[in-house]
Enzyme design. Sequence first.
Site, PDB file in Angstrom:
ATOM      1  N   ASN A   9       0.863  -1.182   0.000  1.00  0.00           N
ATOM      2  CA  ASN A   9       0.000   0.000   0.000  1.00  0.00           C
ATOM      3  C   ASN A   9       0.903   1.235   0.000  1.00  0.00           C
ATOM      4  O   ASN A   9       1.463   1.586   1.023  1.00  0.00           O
ATOM      5  CB  ASN A   9      -0.896  -0.047   1.254  1.00  0.00           C
ATOM      6  N   LYS A  11       0.121   4.246  -0.316  1.00  0.00           N
ATOM      7  CA  LYS A  11      -0.522   5.447   0.257  1.00  0.00           C
ATOM      8  C   LYS A  11      -0.293   6.641  -0.683  1.00  0.00           C
ATOM      9  O   LYS A  11      -0.193   6.449  -1.892  1.00  0.00           O
ATOM     10  CB  LYS A  11      -0.003   5.694   1.676  1.00  0.00           C
TER      11      LYS A  11
HETATM   12  P1  PGA Z   1       2.788   0.487   7.643  1.00  0.00           P
HETATM   13  O1  PGA Z   1       1.316   0.677   7.033  1.00  0.00           O
HETATM   14  O2  PGA Z   1       3.328  -0.807   7.086  1.00  0.00           O
HETATM   15  O3  PGA Z   1       3.557   1.685   7.166  1.00  0.00           O
HETATM   16  O4  PGA Z   1       2.638   0.432   9.123  1.00  0.00           O
HETATM   17  C1  PGA Z   1       0.470  -0.421   6.834  1.00  0.00           C
HETATM   18  C2  PGA Z   1      -0.847   0.041   6.260  1.00  0.00           C
HETATM   19  O5  PGA Z   1      -1.312   1.122   6.634  1.00  0.00           O
HETATM   20  O6  PGA Z   1      -1.449  -0.646   5.416  1.00  0.00           O
END
Ligand code: PGA
Length: 251
Positions: A9, A11
């Site tokens: 992901n 983001k």
């Molecule tokens: P992170 O995010 O691996 O940066 O903790 C995971 C997510 O939000 O899917």
Amino acid sequence: MRKPIVAGNWKMNKTVAESRQLVAELVPGLQAVDSVERVLCPPFTSLMAVAAMLEGTEIRLGAQDMYWEASGAYTGEVSPLMVKELCQYVIIGHSERRTYFGETDETVNRKVKAALAHGLLPIMCVGETLAENETGRTAEVVSRQMRAGLAGVELKDGKSLYIAYEPVWAIGTGRAATADGANKVIAEVIRLALATLFNPQISQEVRVLYGGSVSGKNAADLFTMPDIDGALVGGASLKAEEFIPITRAAA
Ligand code: PGA
């Protein structure tokens, strides 16, 4: 046996040019791990470019969100038909969507139904906040998110639905849940909800991912747990040298 899945992901990171660069670094390493479902979820603006680069590979593409209507006057939104043209998967109800963009169990439910209706594979996210965790409400909250998010959903089998258990306190904090702790919530809350909502067989077929500070260091430990079928990876999915080993650990 459930085939493991590792989804990245991204983001709100990576321009189109940066996405191309990352995918070029990822493809050779990811291609080699064919016993794992590998999914990249770049921002909408990069989907076309990444889709073109993944053509002819086994690496699949996902969107990070979508609206539930097929088309219409919904400025700024992206429809299931648009996502379906490029992607096989869609993340629904990520905690950042719930926290910053007003998503509720009800909007999550509409989006899950729309994804399934359009032949997309939803990865529905659930997870408790730190306050909920510390006051012993994890099971209650996750169970409610499962029941409300999947209300009225019909499944032929468990292969068309994915659940990501992402404790909010573990996301982006560097403080992942323990493998035992995450497995316990998945086995005792998430699979129980699936068995109640659908049936025991579907509950055993649905892939459940863990998400929240997954790294090259903790991935192998998480993946040894019987009810953890893979990971939804945020920060570590932005670096080929971290994401490829995580994917290998799932094999
Ligand atoms: P992170 O995010 O691996 O940066 O903790 C995971 C997510 O939000 O899917």
